[in-house]
Design a protein around this motif. Structure first.
Motif, PDB file in Angstrom:
ATOM      1  N   ALA A 114       0.827  -1.206   0.000  1.00 16.92           N
ATOM      2  CA  ALA A 114       0.000   0.000   0.000  1.00 16.92           C
ATOM      3  C   ALA A 114       0.858   1.251   0.000  1.00 16.92           C
ATOM      4  O   ALA A 114       0.560   2.230  -0.696  1.00 16.92           O
ATOM      5  CB  ALA A 114      -0.928  -0.005   1.208  1.00 16.92           C
ATOM      6  N   ALA A 115       1.935   1.217   0.781  1.00 17.23           N
ATOM      7  CA  ALA A 115       2.825   2.378   0.821  1.00 17.23           C
ATOM      8  C   ALA A 115       3.500   2.606  -0.525  1.00 17.23           C
ATOM      9  O   ALA A 115       3.602   3.744  -0.995  1.00 17.23           O
ATOM     10  CB  ALA A 115       3.874   2.186   1.913  1.00 17.23           C
ATOM     11  N   ARG A 116       3.936   1.530  -1.162  1.00 14.71           N
ATOM     12  CA  ARG A 116       4.614   1.659  -2.446  1.00 14.71           C
ATOM     13  C   ARG A 116       3.669   2.209  -3.515  1.00 14.71           C
ATOM     14  O   ARG A 116       4.090   2.974  -4.394  1.00 14.71           O
ATOM     15  CB  ARG A 116       5.176   0.311  -2.892  1.00 14.71           C
ATOM     16  N   GLU A 117       2.412   1.809  -3.465  1.00 13.60           N
ATOM     17  CA  GLU A 117       1.445   2.210  -4.483  1.00 13.60           C
ATOM     18  C   GLU A 117       0.597   3.404  -4.048  1.00 13.60           C
ATOM     19  O   GLU A 117      -0.474   3.648  -4.623  1.00 13.60           O
ATOM     20  CB  GLU A 117       0.540   1.022  -4.816  1.00 13.60           C
ATOM     21  N   HIS A 118       1.082   4.151  -3.074  1.00 12.58           N
ATOM     22  CA  HIS A 118       0.302   5.258  -2.514  1.00 12.58           C
ATOM     23  C   HIS A 118      -0.214   6.214  -3.586  1.00 12.58           C
ATOM     24  O   HIS A 118      -1.391   6.595  -3.598  1.00 12.58           O
ATOM     25  CB  HIS A 118       1.152   6.025  -1.501  1.00 12.58           C
ATOM     26  N   ASP A 119       0.647   6.630  -4.483  1.00 17.37           N
ATOM     27  CA  ASP A 119       0.240   7.616  -5.491  1.00 17.37           C
ATOM     28  C   ASP A 119      -0.828   7.060  -6.428  1.00 17.37           C
ATOM     29  O   ASP A 119      -1.763   7.769  -6.820  1.00 17.37           O
ATOM     30  CB  ASP A 119       1.453   8.083  -6.296  1.00 17.37           C
ATOM     31  N   ARG A 120      -0.711   5.774  -6.791  1.00 15.09           N
ATOM     32  CA  ARG A 120      -1.720   5.159  -7.670  1.00 15.09           C
ATOM     33  C   ARG A 120      -3.059   5.043  -6.953  1.00 15.09           C
ATOM     34  O   ARG A 120      -4.118   5.241  -7.560  1.00 15.09           O
ATOM     35  CB  ARG A 120      -1.255   3.779  -8.126  1.00 15.09           C
ATOM     36  N   VAL A 121      -3.016   4.728  -5.665  1.00 16.25           N
ATOM     37  CA  VAL A 121      -4.252   4.638  -4.893  1.00 16.25           C
ATOM     38  C   VAL A 121      -4.912   6.015  -4.803  1.00 16.25           C
ATOM     39  O   VAL A 121      -6.130   6.152  -4.982  1.00 16.25           O
ATOM     40  CB  VAL A 121      -3.978   4.068  -3.490  1.00 16.25           C
ATOM     41  N   GLU A 122      -4.122   7.035  -4.533  1.00 14.40           N
ATOM     42  CA  GLU A 122      -4.673   8.391  -4.462  1.00 14.40           C
ATOM     43  C   GLU A 122      -5.264   8.823  -5.798  1.00 14.40           C
ATOM     44  O   GLU A 122      -6.251   9.568  -5.852  1.00 14.40           O
ATOM     45  CB  GLU A 122      -3.592   9.376  -4.016  1.00 14.40           C
ATOM     46  N   ALA A 123      -4.697   8.350  -6.882  1.00  9.20           N
ATOM     47  CA  ALA A 123      -5.193   8.726  -8.210  1.00  9.20           C
ATOM     48  C   ALA A 123      -6.596   8.195  -8.475  1.00  9.20           C
ATOM     49  O   ALA A 123      -7.310   8.723  -9.339  1.00  9.20           O
ATOM     50  CB  ALA A 123      -4.233   8.224  -9.287  1.00  9.20           C
ATOM     51  N   SER A 158     -15.097  17.343  -7.037  1.00  8.03           N
ATOM     52  CA  SER A 158     -13.750  17.490  -6.500  1.00  8.03           C
ATOM     53  C   SER A 158     -13.356  16.209  -5.783  1.00  8.03           C
ATOM     54  O   SER A 158     -14.220  15.495  -5.269  1.00  8.03           O
ATOM     55  CB  SER A 158     -13.686  18.665  -5.525  1.00  8.03           C
ATOM     56  N   ARG A 159     -12.059  15.943  -5.731  1.00 10.39           N
ATOM     57  CA  ARG A 159     -11.600  14.699  -5.110  1.00 10.39           C
ATOM     58  C   ARG A 159     -11.932  14.640  -3.623  1.00 10.39           C
ATOM     59  O   ARG A 159     -12.134  13.557  -3.069  1.00 10.39           O
ATOM     60  CB  ARG A 159     -10.108  14.487  -5.362  1.00 10.39           C
ATOM     61  N   ASP A 160     -12.018  15.794  -2.958  1.00 13.07           N
ATOM     62  CA  ASP A 160     -12.323  15.771  -1.532  1.00 13.07           C
ATOM     63  C   ASP A 160     -13.799  15.509  -1.254  1.00 13.07           C
ATOM     64  O   ASP A 160     -14.202  15.371  -0.094  1.00 13.07           O
ATOM     65  CB  ASP A 160     -11.875  17.067  -0.860  1.00 13.07           C
ATOM     66  N   GLU A 161     -14.608  15.402  -2.316  1.00 14.79           N
ATOM     67  CA  GLU A 161     -16.021  15.062  -2.163  1.00 14.79           C
ATOM     68  C   GLU A 161     -16.271  13.579  -2.417  1.00 14.79           C
ATOM     69  O   GLU A 161     -17.423  13.146  -2.446  1.00 14.79           O
ATOM     70  CB  GLU A 161     -16.857  15.884  -3.154  1.00 14.79           C
ATOM     71  N   VAL A 162     -15.204  12.798  -2.579  1.00 18.99           N
ATOM     72  CA  VAL A 162     -15.303  11.386  -2.945  1.00 18.99           C
ATOM     73  C   VAL A 162     -14.800  10.496  -1.819  1.00 18.99           C
ATOM     74  O   VAL A 162     -13.722  10.737  -1.251  1.00 18.99           O
ATOM     75  CB  VAL A 162     -14.497  11.093  -4.228  1.00 18.99           C
ATOM     76  N   ALA A 163     -15.573   9.471  -1.495  1.00 18.17           N
ATOM     77  CA  ALA A 163     -15.147   8.405  -0.587  1.00 18.17           C
ATOM     78  C   ALA A 163     -15.212   7.088  -1.347  1.00 18.17           C
ATOM     79  O   ALA A 163     -16.170   6.847  -2.084  1.00 18.17           O
ATOM     80  CB  ALA A 163     -16.048   8.347   0.642  1.00 18.17           C
ATOM     81  N   LEU A 182      -7.624  -0.308  -6.629  1.00 15.69           N
ATOM     82  CA  LEU A 182      -6.882  -0.029  -7.861  1.00 15.69           C
ATOM     83  C   LEU A 182      -7.636  -0.557  -9.076  1.00 15.69           C
ATOM     84  O   LEU A 182      -7.620   0.062 -10.146  1.00 15.69           O
ATOM     85  CB  LEU A 182      -5.492  -0.649  -7.787  1.00 15.69           C
ATOM     86  N   GLY A 183      -8.305  -1.695  -8.914  1.00 12.68           N
ATOM     87  CA  GLY A 183      -9.132  -2.213 -10.005  1.00 12.68           C
ATOM     88  C   GLY A 183     -10.274  -1.271 -10.333  1.00 12.68           C
ATOM     89  O   GLY A 183     -10.614  -1.063 -11.512  1.00 12.68           O
ATOM     90  N   LEU A 184     -10.879  -0.679  -9.310  1.00 10.94           N
ATOM     91  CA  LEU A 184     -11.942   0.296  -9.527  1.00 10.94           C
ATOM     92  C   LEU A 184     -11.415   1.491 -10.312  1.00 10.94           C
ATOM     93  O   LEU A 184     -12.045   1.960 -11.263  1.00 10.94           O
ATOM     94  CB  LEU A 184     -12.518   0.752  -8.188  1.00 10.94           C
ATOM     95  N   GLY A 185     -10.242   1.982  -9.917  1.00 11.90           N
ATOM     96  CA  GLY A 185      -9.651   3.103 -10.634  1.00 11.90           C
ATOM     97  C   GLY A 185      -9.382   2.781 -12.089  1.00 11.90           C
ATOM     98  O   GLY A 185      -9.632   3.604 -12.983  1.00 11.90           O
ATOM     99  N   ALA A 186      -8.903   1.562 -12.338  1.00 12.52           N
ATOM    100  CA  ALA A 186      -8.653   1.144 -13.716  1.00 12.52           C
ATOM    101  C   ALA A 186      -9.955   1.079 -14.507  1.00 12.52           C
ATOM    102  O   ALA A 186      -9.999   1.444 -15.690  1.00 12.52           O
ATOM    103  CB  ALA A 186      -7.953  -0.223 -13.725  1.00 12.52           C
TER     104      ALA A 186
END
Length: 391
Positions: A54-63, A75-80, A273-277
């Motif tokens: 999780a730490a290594r992929e932090h930026d991808r998770v945040e994306a 806005s991203r701060d309106e998303v959970a 990450l699958g959801l983001g993809a």
């Protein structure tokens, strides 16, 4: 010609080789890019450890938050990011501080999971659930809603696309009325996100819940919640943990200021990450082209089914989506689903208990639910029609 390259979409969807999948309102076939995103992170966890991965992929998770925000026009701060659409809806709904006599306005197409929650809160708090009648097209009556909003309400709960039928509710019109009346709108977009454009600004909803597994083509066990920034600080989730809030003193805590106050600490990073993809993949095709193809395929399926003797298409609404429901005279819906399954065609069964006000009110014990997506073909639709015709 459709701007969707159907051959490419099918090449990138392994399941197309083995099944005719017309159950996209249940769970769509994942494209390769989604499958690989999940597998690669699980493999990374197995190699170096879950926390470390999780730490290594932090930026991808945040994306992922940026991707969902682009999908919704928020806005991203309106998303959970939450583990499923039901829990996302629950976290928003149960955050409202209902008082005795508060009116909750809902629609006749409300889904069982949501309506059970409405009943539970009414029982606990003394709030009142009122169902807005349908208009002559079977969708929520905007005129009737306007009258009831004038009488006052604490919340409006609307299902954008009902699970049990093909109609698209006039959500933007509902949103305008709610915004003008100062009443929050909680929009269940479980069946609309991924097959239709769902811009929260255009819909004027205050909260929106959705899943990854249906028309977004993401993995199961994924969902998300949008909450309008101005509303976040007014809502306290039904439960908090050290992710949603900070323990500031022996008897004090402070909730997060963004929508992540509706999340909890433990989550599946692989499926996130699958959801983001999946979101990025949908955005790559374009939501308008997806909607055009899906609605075109569904219209063709409705026309062909309606031409069969003894087959009744049960969809309502002025505008219809990719869900096509039907019944066959003299044959139970269960038997039709089983026959199609035996021929390698995936559809699903929707019993009246899933939507008692709608299906029960129309005297339907169950319907066969077929649901198309942009990777489906005319030949697959014809296969379904041919099997139904053999009744």
């Amino acid at each position: 010609m459709s701007p969707i390259d159907v051959a490419k979409a099918r090449r990138e969807t392994p399941g197309c080789e083995s099944v005719v999948h017309l159950n996209n309102a249940g769970a769509s076939l994942m494209p390769d890019v989604v499958l690989q995103a999940v597998i690669e992170h699980l493999e990374l966890e197995a190699r170096i450890g879950g926390y470390e991965a999780a730490a290594r992929e932090h930026d991808r998770v945040e994306a992922v938050y940026d991707s969902v925000a682009r999908l919704l026009g928020s806005s991203r701060d309106e998303v959970a990011i939450i583990e499923n659409a039901t829990r996302a809806w629950d976290m928003a709904f149960y955050s409202v501080d209902f008082q005795p006599g508060d009116r909750i306005l809902t629609c006749g197409a409300e889904y069982a999971s949501n309506y059970i929650a409405l009943l539970q809160v009414a029982k606990r708090t003394g709030a009142v659930v009122q169902v807005i009648p349908d208009d002559e097209h079977g969708q929520i009556s905007v005129a009737a809603l306007e009258v009831e909003l004038a009488r006052g309400a604490r919340l409006v709960s609307l299902v954008h696309v009902p699970s049990q039928g093909g109609l698209i509710q006039p959500a933007a019109a509902v949103g305008r009325l709610c915004r003008a009346a100062g009443v929050p709108l909680l929009l269940d977009a479980c069946q609309s996100v991924g097959q239709l454009p769902t811009n929260v600004g255009e819909l004027q909803c205050d909260m929106l819940s959705a899943t990854g597994r249906k028309f977004l083509r993401g993995p199961r066990g994924t969902g998300f919640l949008y909450v309008r920034r101005e509303l976040i600080e007014q809502l306290e989730p039904p439960f908090l943990d050290l992710h949603a809030a900070e323990w500031t003193g022996r008897e004090t805590y402070v909730m997060r200021e963004d929508a992540r106050r509706f999340e909890n600490w433990e989550t599946s990073y692989a499926t996130k990450l699958g959801l983001g993809a999946a979101v990025d993949y949908a955005l790559g095709w374009g939501l308008d082209p997806i909607a055009d193809r899906v609605q075109g395929l569904a219209a063709s399926l409705r026309t062909q089914l309606q031409s069969l003797p003894g087959v009744d298409v049960q969809d309502q609404g002025v505008e219809k989506c990719g869900i096509v429901t039907f019944t066959v005279e003299g044959v139970t819906a269960q038997a039709v689903v089983a026959r199609l399954s035996a021929e390698g065609i995936n559809v699903s069964l929707t019993p009246a208990s899933y939507s008692r006000l709608d299906l029960g009110g129309r005297g339907l014990e169950a319907v066969v639910r077929s649901s198309v997506h942009y990777y489906n073909t005319d030949e697959e639709i014809q296969r379904l029609v041919d099997v139904v015709a053999l009744r």
